[in-house]
Design an enzyme around this catalytic site. Sequence first.
Site, PDB file in Angstrom:
ATOM      1  N   ASP A  64       0.828  -1.202   0.000  1.00 47.97           N
ATOM      2  CA  ASP A  64       0.000   0.000   0.000  1.00 47.97           C
ATOM      3  C   ASP A  64       0.866   1.256   0.000  1.00 47.97           C
ATOM      4  OD1 ASP A  64      -2.754   1.296   0.521  1.00 47.97           O
ATOM      5  OD2 ASP A  64      -1.474   2.169   2.079  1.00 47.97           O
ATOM      6  N   TYR A  98       2.828  10.177  -0.207  1.00 47.34           N
ATOM      7  CA  TYR A  98       3.820   9.615   0.706  1.00 47.34           C
ATOM      8  C   TYR A  98       5.219  10.021   0.231  1.00 47.34           C
ATOM      9  CZ  TYR A  98       0.189   6.550   2.705  1.00 47.34           C
ATOM     10  OH  TYR A  98      -0.939   6.048   3.328  1.00 47.34           O
ATOM     11  N   SER A 150     -10.887   5.914   1.093  1.00 45.68           N
ATOM     12  CA  SER A 150     -10.096   5.934   2.315  1.00 45.68           C
ATOM     13  C   SER A 150     -10.550   7.107   3.170  1.00 45.68           C
ATOM     14  CB  SER A 150      -8.611   6.075   1.952  1.00 45.68           C
ATOM     15  OG  SER A 150      -7.818   6.244   3.099  1.00 45.68           O
ATOM     16  N   PRO A 176      -2.485  -0.396  12.516  1.00 46.10           N
ATOM     17  CA  PRO A 176      -3.093  -1.457  13.339  1.00 46.10           C
ATOM     18  C   PRO A 176      -2.387  -1.670  14.674  1.00 46.10           C
ATOM     19  CG  PRO A 176      -1.777  -2.421  11.592  1.00 46.10           C
ATOM     20  CD  PRO A 176      -1.822  -0.951  11.317  1.00 46.10           C
ATOM     21  N   LEU A 177      -1.191  -1.097  14.807  1.00 47.23           N
ATOM     22  CA  LEU A 177      -0.461  -1.215  16.067  1.00 47.23           C
ATOM     23  C   LEU A 177      -0.549   0.066  16.886  1.00 47.23           C
ATOM     24  CD1 LEU A 177       2.668  -3.144  14.769  1.00 47.23           C
ATOM     25  CD2 LEU A 177       0.727  -4.069  16.046  1.00 47.23           C
ATOM     26  N   LYS A 211       6.492  -0.487  23.413  1.00 45.19           N
ATOM     27  CA  LYS A 211       7.819   0.130  23.474  1.00 45.19           C
ATOM     28  C   LYS A 211       7.830   1.434  24.272  1.00 45.19           C
ATOM     29  CE  LYS A 211       8.040   0.800  18.954  1.00 45.19           C
ATOM     30  NZ  LYS A 211       8.569   1.216  17.623  1.00 45.19           N
ATOM     31  N   ARG A 216       9.357   6.462  16.498  1.00 43.00           N
ATOM     32  CA  ARG A 216       8.585   7.552  15.892  1.00 43.00           C
ATOM     33  C   ARG A 216       8.239   8.618  16.926  1.00 43.00           C
ATOM     34  NH1 ARG A 216       4.119   4.533  11.963  1.00 43.00           N
ATOM     35  NH2 ARG A 216       5.604   3.692  10.435  1.00 43.00           N
ATOM     36  N   GLY A 251       3.435  -0.811   8.721  1.00 46.46           N
ATOM     37  CA  GLY A 251       4.631  -0.077   8.340  1.00 46.46           C
ATOM     38  C   GLY A 251       5.777  -0.459   9.265  1.00 46.46           C
ATOM     39  N   GLN A 269      12.106  -5.371  11.813  1.00 39.06           N
ATOM     40  CA  GLN A 269      10.805  -5.022  12.374  1.00 39.06           C
ATOM     41  C   GLN A 269       9.673  -5.684  11.600  1.00 39.06           C
ATOM     42  OE1 GLN A 269      10.107  -0.827  12.669  1.00 39.06           O
ATOM     43  NE2 GLN A 269      11.060  -0.682  14.694  1.00 39.06           N
TER      44      GLN A 269
END
Length: 327
Positions: A48, A53, A150, A208-209, A217, A227, A283, A289
């Site tokens: 995706d 982006y 979206s 989703p996380l 974390k 991030r 992502g 990861q």
Amino acid sequence: MEQRHLGRTGLRVSRIGLGTLTWGRDVDEHDAADMLKAFWEAGGTLVDTADVYGDGEAEYLLGQLIEGLVPRRDLIISTKAGSVPDPDRRFNGSRGHLLAALDASLARLGTDYVDVWHVHAYDPDTPLEETLQALDLAVGSGRARYAGVSNFCGWQIAKAATWQLAAPGTRTRLASTQLEYSLLQRGVEREVLPAALDLGIGLLPSSPLGRGVLTAKYRNATPPDSRGASEHLAPFVAPYLDDTATRIVDAVQTAADGLAVTPLQVALAWVRDRPGVAAPIVGARNARQLIAALSVEALTLPDEICRALDDVSAPVHRYPDHDWSTL
């Protein structure tokens, strides 16, 4: 990796998708190549991206990797158009802009078509019928195989899907919708998900996380390479560092300890297997990861764990979403 139908279509996608939000900006060509190869080798197909982006760099980078690294025929490429870098008009759903943006995306991607093309967001200044006509033209011309939307809310996605089903002529049925969905953000369950389920539209959850928070974390501090420590991404993470999120993350950690897996696996398995979900979009910064996220393929959460996570993260949905007689 297990493959699922995208909504009520014949298109099948891997039940985990690879997101490219940070490609060309925080993720360089070497890490992108490592991730795409690892994803492909794990049986992943859905990649995706979007025209905004990295100001187009994500699409360009993906295009450079296609064929040289992974065969185009092995990928289901999804991209988006409609977001614009204009402070006075954040979204442009006009037919002219969308079709021009699609042509530019195809040029950057180095391909004749995308598998799924999404309108990035609802544009209140353009008639919805005009926006949807762009989808019809894109699919009719072969530049897109399937189409979706979206960041549409419940009434917007219901109106769009119904128009495509009921309007005269050959219209393109909406295959998918992409919105944020996780244990920390269950707003789609209010109206979007019921509409999508009823209309046969597959949900592609982004973040989703919980923007990384559900990996646990951030439980004790903000890692310097995360991030949350990034100048331009810290505001993106900050909303999920409150007391409510802490309670949910603690429950995820408890479940992970009991199952001898990671919090990432628990959180991702939960959203992956929710009704109506086709494929969460994940992502990552690097292949390590990503591989950790893809390891969720072997995990199915026990029913009692799902119920406990449902309870601790339950959003407040009252009238008119619930039967008024029970209130």
